[in-house]
Design a protein around this motif. Structure first.
Motif, PDB file in Angstrom:
ATOM      1  N   SER A 192      -8.984   3.067   0.181  1.00  0.00           N
ATOM      2  CA  SER A 192      -8.212   3.912   1.092  1.00  0.00           C
ATOM      3  C   SER A 192      -8.532   3.498   2.523  1.00  0.00           C
ATOM      4  N   TYR A 193      -7.518   3.542   3.367  1.00  0.00           N
ATOM      5  CA  TYR A 193      -7.645   2.989   4.713  1.00  0.00           C
ATOM      6  C   TYR A 193      -7.007   3.944   5.719  1.00  0.00           C
TER       7      TYR A 193
ATOM      8  N   GLN B 156      -8.154  11.388   3.215  1.00  0.00           N
ATOM      9  CA  GLN B 156      -8.808  10.199   2.672  1.00  0.00           C
ATOM     10  C   GLN B 156      -9.968  10.595   1.759  1.00  0.00           C
TER      11      GLN B 156
ATOM     12  N   PHE C  13      -8.684  11.983  -1.533  1.00  0.00           N
ATOM     13  CA  PHE C  13      -8.162  10.895  -2.361  1.00  0.00           C
ATOM     14  C   PHE C  13      -9.299  10.113  -3.012  1.00  0.00           C
ATOM     15  N   GLN C  14     -10.331   9.779  -2.243  1.00  0.00           N
ATOM     16  CA  GLN C  14     -11.443   8.984  -2.761  1.00  0.00           C
ATOM     17  C   GLN C  14     -12.190   9.711  -3.875  1.00  0.00           C
TER      18      GLN C  14
ATOM     19  N   ARG D 214       0.854  -1.185   0.000  1.00  0.00           N
ATOM     20  CA  ARG D 214       0.000   0.000   0.000  1.00  0.00           C
ATOM     21  C   ARG D 214       0.891   1.235   0.000  1.00  0.00           C
TER      22      ARG D 214
ATOM     23  N   VAL E  14      -2.967   7.322   6.573  1.00  0.00           N
ATOM     24  CA  VAL E  14      -3.859   7.026   5.459  1.00  0.00           C
ATOM     25  C   VAL E  14      -3.026   6.297   4.422  1.00  0.00           C
ATOM     26  N   LYS E  15      -3.449   5.062   4.128  1.00  0.00           N
ATOM     27  CA  LYS E  15      -2.770   4.253   3.112  1.00  0.00           C
ATOM     28  C   LYS E  15      -3.775   3.909   2.033  1.00  0.00           C
ATOM     29  N   VAL E  16      -3.282   3.842   0.805  1.00  0.00           N
ATOM     30  CA  VAL E  16      -4.179   3.633  -0.330  1.00  0.00           C
ATOM     31  C   VAL E  16      -3.680   2.503  -1.216  1.00  0.00           C
TER      32      VAL E  16
END
Length: 151
Positions: A104-105, A92, A95-96, A76, A115-117
């Motif tokens: 996204s998490y 997040q 990004f979304q 990620r 925040v990881k994507v």
């Protein structure tokens, strides 16, 4: 210790199998199917095997309606790390809106939100996406962790 014993046992079994194959005079060659694809690609494009080049073998198309989602070890891209919960969720959300096809998490590990994507099987895919995101986000990194992919 048990792990070490298991490895030694598997190694001895492998030696026994090789010795048995040699005593019969039979040699079994196992070749990855991608080797034929790579050889054909090189032949069609006149690529000299001594010249280093990047080769894309294409991406596997997955029918998400009929595929099942499984968790595997993958990669990620982290796009935010900081102590502000509001900032993490704002990043997040932004990004979304821009990348609807990527997951996204948000995670919290005291004292920081992260925040990881993305859910990438290979590091090269994650690195490529990371380079794309560097112009939009600061401190972008690739991390190895469990990711969700379709099979």
């Amino acid at each position: 210790m048990l792990y070490k014993g298991l490895i030694i046992g598997l190694f001895i079994c492998g030696l026994t199998h090789v010795a048995k194959a040699q005593s019969n005079g039979i040699v079994e060659v196992q070749k990855d199917s991608l080797i034929n694809l790579l050889q054909a690609f090189r032949a069609e494009n006149g690529i000299n095997p001594t010249t280093a080049r990047m080769v894309s073998l294409g991406s596997k198309v997955v029918d998400k309606k009929n595929a099942k989602r499984v968790q595997v070890r993958g990669f990620r891209v982290q796009i935010y790390s900081g102590s502000s919960r509001n900032d993490a969720y704002a990043v997040q959300s932004r990004f979304q809106q821009e990348y609807k096809d990527f997951g996204s998490y948000v995670s919290y590990s005291e004292p920081n939100y992260r925040v990881k994507v993305g859910d990438f099987r290979s590091r090269s895919e994650a690195n490529s996406f990371m380079r794309e995101l560097r112009s939009q986000y600061s401190n972008v990194f690739v991390f190895t962790e469990n990711v969700w992919v379709y099979e």
